[in-house]
Design an enzyme around this catalytic site. Structure first.
Site, PDB file in Angstrom:
ATOM      1  N   ARG A 167       0.816  -1.211   0.000  1.00 12.34           N
ATOM      2  CA  ARG A 167       0.000   0.000   0.000  1.00 12.34           C
ATOM      3  C   ARG A 167       0.852   1.265   0.000  1.00 12.34           C
ATOM      4  O   ARG A 167       0.433   2.310  -0.446  1.00 12.34           O
ATOM      5  CB  ARG A 167      -0.930  -0.010   1.214  1.00 12.34           C
ATOM      6  N   ASP A 174      -4.109  -1.776  -3.103  1.00 16.19           N
ATOM      7  CA  ASP A 174      -4.775  -2.015  -1.827  1.00 16.19           C
ATOM      8  C   ASP A 174      -5.385  -3.417  -1.890  1.00 16.19           C
ATOM      9  O   ASP A 174      -6.327  -3.655  -2.646  1.00 16.19           O
ATOM     10  CB  ASP A 174      -5.854  -0.941  -1.626  1.00 16.19           C
ATOM     11  N   ASP A 218       7.747 -23.391   6.418  1.00 18.32           N
ATOM     12  CA  ASP A 218       8.385 -23.457   7.729  1.00 18.32           C
ATOM     13  C   ASP A 218       9.865 -23.306   7.416  1.00 18.32           C
ATOM     14  O   ASP A 218      10.502 -24.233   6.909  1.00 18.32           O
ATOM     15  CB  ASP A 218       8.125 -24.802   8.413  1.00 18.32           C
ATOM     16  N   HIS A 219      10.416 -22.130   7.674  1.00 19.21           N
ATOM     17  CA  HIS A 219      11.752 -21.849   7.116  1.00 19.21           C
ATOM     18  C   HIS A 219      12.830 -22.782   7.680  1.00 19.21           C
ATOM     19  O   HIS A 219      13.878 -22.942   7.073  1.00 19.21           O
ATOM     20  CB  HIS A 219      12.122 -20.369   7.254  1.00 19.21           C
ATOM     21  N   LYS A 229      16.732 -25.001   5.998  1.00 19.17           N
ATOM     22  CA  LYS A 229      18.109 -24.885   6.501  1.00 19.17           C
ATOM     23  C   LYS A 229      18.925 -26.098   6.045  1.00 19.17           C
ATOM     24  O   LYS A 229      18.456 -27.224   6.134  1.00 19.17           O
ATOM     25  CB  LYS A 229      18.123 -24.782   8.036  1.00 19.17           C
ATOM     26  N   ASP A 259       5.010 -20.041  18.591  1.00 16.69           N
ATOM     27  CA  ASP A 259       5.982 -19.409  17.701  1.00 16.69           C
ATOM     28  C   ASP A 259       7.062 -20.388  17.236  1.00 16.69           C
ATOM     29  O   ASP A 259       7.530 -20.314  16.109  1.00 16.69           O
ATOM     30  CB  ASP A 259       6.625 -18.222  18.442  1.00 16.69           C
ATOM     31  N   HIS A 304       8.649 -25.159  14.031  1.00 16.52           N
ATOM     32  CA  HIS A 304      10.057 -25.513  13.817  1.00 16.52           C
ATOM     33  C   HIS A 304      10.492 -26.735  14.622  1.00 16.52           C
ATOM     34  O   HIS A 304      11.119 -27.653  14.099  1.00 16.52           O
ATOM     35  CB  HIS A 304      10.966 -24.329  14.174  1.00 16.52           C
ATOM     36  N   LYS A 361      13.756 -17.315  24.422  1.00 16.65           N
ATOM     37  CA  LYS A 361      14.381 -16.065  23.981  1.00 16.65           C
ATOM     38  C   LYS A 361      15.288 -15.547  25.083  1.00 16.65           C
ATOM     39  O   LYS A 361      15.123 -15.895  26.254  1.00 16.65           O
ATOM     40  CB  LYS A 361      13.305 -15.029  23.684  1.00 16.65           C
TER      41      LYS A 361
HETATM   42  C1  BG6 Z   1      10.576 -17.393  13.602  1.00 21.17           C
HETATM   43  C2  BG6 Z   1       9.992 -16.907  14.890  1.00 21.17           C
HETATM   44  O1  BG6 Z   1       9.701 -18.300  12.978  1.00 21.17           O
HETATM   45  O2  BG6 Z   1      11.803 -18.030  13.843  1.00 21.17           O
HETATM   46  C3  BG6 Z   1      10.960 -15.982  15.609  1.00 21.17           C
HETATM   47  O3  BG6 Z   1       8.769 -16.235  14.654  1.00 21.17           O
HETATM   48  C4  BG6 Z   1      12.303 -16.639  15.747  1.00 21.17           C
HETATM   49  O4  BG6 Z   1      10.457 -15.614  16.882  1.00 21.17           O
HETATM   50  C5  BG6 Z   1      12.779 -17.192  14.424  1.00 21.17           C
HETATM   51  O5  BG6 Z   1      13.221 -15.678  16.227  1.00 21.17           O
HETATM   52  C6  BG6 Z   1      14.031 -17.991  14.581  1.00 21.17           C
HETATM   53  O6  BG6 Z   1      14.552 -18.295  13.328  1.00 21.17           O
HETATM   54  P1  BG6 Z   1      16.100 -18.583  13.128  1.00 21.17           P
HETATM   55  O7  BG6 Z   1      16.209 -18.981  11.705  1.00 21.17           O
HETATM   56  O8  BG6 Z   1      16.813 -17.322  13.467  1.00 21.17           O
HETATM   57  O9  BG6 Z   1      16.442 -19.682  14.092  1.00 21.17           O
END
Ligand code: BG6
Length: 494
Positions: free
Chosen positions: A46, A89, A181-182, A186, A239, A244, A344
């Site tokens: 936007r 938008d 799911d990143h 890895k 989270d 993960h 954290k």
């Molecule tokens: C994210 C979370 O999915 O993964 C974050 O929302 C977290 O809170 C992050 O910090 C961690 O990712 P990585 O790749 O830094 O371990």
């Protein structure tokens, strides 16, 4: 082999994820010659930007966050020739016609029918309406070439995840939906599959007969990082554990796939989630511990407590730490505890999986020969170290029979610069249409199902002891007690 011609529309094009992760990843793919011969990246947002201002903004992201910063022989300029911005938008239905027009123009220019990818890097509440609009576009009817990428969080609980799945699968075919799911992108996470299933050495001992227990740690040294708006309603369990950590657990615990087919791998993984023993609500306190960080010191710097962070409620019960003990009820894992934890503002950033093997059945050496028999351990370090260590007993050179645990280590030393970031791998997979490393609808729901009893119990009971751990520590004492009552201790990597 490069993927076919692709147009990537990034909703949330002016947002943080694109700035820090997506554009830097696409730039690296470009440098490594993995981008298609013909491609176009279109940020959608936007915010008002001229194409030029938009590119300048993203270049700054590359300079700050890409593993290879900035200019590489004129490549920046060449890369940005493929980058455009569409001010739109997302709530205005009529404006979606501009997307179709853009695609048609490219089709004419390139003379082929390209992949069209919609990446939704937007706040979760915007996902349903954008998906709805996209789903009705004619160009989304082509199942083979149109894809939609959904970022986490995927739902807020089982019911909302189910609802979102129902909406998405009503509009798109499952093979068009890429739920990210990143962690699965890895390198070191993917290497778990190689370690387990490309070697004959480990699989015979990878079971309840030889393994005492398994630990998974995802410790972060960062705190809230200005994300209260999201995190206050999330917490560590949603989270990190729902996605993960449970995915890491699936990689470690799954049965051997018979092929590398996306559905075969995902079937084997979802079997693990479905085999996780449901935690009864009345037992949650026995199996799970939550924590929240207090004010204190982190590496010599004073830090504020979670409840003092901006936009966090003074009595917030959001957990910034979670530890859970799971069991997987199947033939391979019966009776083997899986201890997982994440937090954290912990002592150090370290994500690792440890397989603790059982003791040698008898110990023929004099008792003074070794401090502990419990020596056989395999550790897979996911980050920041990227290695695999096997710990075993070895004789200390000398005239006495003295044993010491030693480590044999494989690491990706020095390859940092060449190791693709998770988002590079995943974006390339989306362009190639390979969903192996993405979450299928049933996986997401199975993972929510696993954590629901804990979530619901925690939500209804106010924690009495928050804040209960110091910054720069390894989490609350109760988490140590959780594992100590089984005779174990958390393994912190040096
Ligand atoms: C994210 C979370 O999915 O993964 C974050 O929302 C977290 O809170 C992050 O910090 C961690 O990712 P990585 O790749 O830094 O371990």
């Amino acid at each position: 082999k490069r993927p076919p011609a692709s147009i990537l529309f990034i909703f949330g094009g002016s947002g943080d994820l694109n700035y820090r992760k997506l554009t830097p990843a696409l730039y690296n793919l470009f440098l490594d010659e993995w981008m298609p011969e013909q491609f176009s990246i279109v940020g959608i947002g936007r915010t008002e930007y001229t194409a030029e201002a938009y590119r300048t903004h993203l270049l700054e992201g590359i300079q700050n966050f890409s593993r290879r910063k900035g200019e590489q022989n004129g490549h920046v300029k060449k890369f940005f020739e493929h980058v455009n911005y569409l001010q739109l938008d997302a709530g205005d239905v009529a404006s979606y016609a501009r997307i179709t027009e853009y695609v048609q123009a490219k089709e004419t220019e390139w003379g082929i029918h390209p992949n069209v990818i919609f990446y939704l890097a937007v706040a979760p509440q915007l996902v349903p309406s954008i998906a709805q609009e996209l789903g009705t576009l004619n160009l989304c009817k082509d199942k083979a070439t149109t894809r939609i990428v959904i970022e986490k969080p995927f739902g807020h609980d089982l019911a909302s995840a189910h609802e979102l799945n129902a909406l998405l699968t009503g509009l798109f075919a499952e093979e068009q939906i890429f739920r990210i799911d990143h962690y699965l992108g890895k390198e070191t996470v993917q290497n778990i599959l190689a370690l387990r299933f490309a070697n004959a050495l480990f699989e015979p001992v990878w079971n309840r007969h030889y393994i005492d227990h398994i630990q998974i740690t995802a410790a972060e040294s960062v705190g809230l990082e200005d994300r209260a708006g999201y995190y206050e309603h999330s917490g560590a369990l949603r989270d990190m554990v729902q996605n993960h950590i449970l995915q890491l657990m699936c990689m470690v615990a799954m049965e051997a796939p018979v092929s590398f087919d996306a559905n075969e791998i995902r079937n084997k993984k979802v079997d693990v989630l479905n085999a996780i023993r449901p935690i009864r609500r009345e037992d949650v306190h026995e199996s799970a511990v939550r924590g929240q960080y207090s004010a204190g010191w982190m590496k010599g710097k004073q830090v504020i407590g979670y409840r003092d962070e901006k936009n966090v409620a003074p009595e917030s019960k959001t957990e910034t730490y979670a530890a859970v003990k799971f069991y997987v009820d199947n033939w391979r894992w019966q009776g083997v505890p899986f201890y997982v934890r994440t937090g954290k503002l912990m002592h150090q950033k370290s994500t690792h999986v440890t397989i603790q093997f059982k003791d040698a059945p008898t110990f023929a050496f004099p008792s003074e020969a070794a401090e502990s028999w419990r020596s056989n351990r395999l550790t897979i370090s996911i980050q920041p170290e990227m290695d695999i260590r096997i710990r075993f007993q070895a004789k200390r050179p000398g005239q006495t029979m003295t044993l010491d645990p030693v480590n044999m280590t494989f690491n990706y030393e020095g390859s940092d610069d060449h190791t693709p970031e998770a988002y590079e791998t995943l974006l390339l997979d989306v362009m190639e249409g390979d969903a192996t490393l993405f979450m299928r609808a049933d996986q997401v729901e199975a993972a929510w199902k696993v954590i629901m009893p804990i979530l619901e119990t925690w939500e209804t009971r106010q924690p009495q002891d928050f804040p209960n751990y110091n910054p720069d520590s390894w989490g609350p004492e109760d988490a140590d007690a959780l594992i100590a009552k089984d005779g174990h201790a958390w393994i912190n990597l040096p």
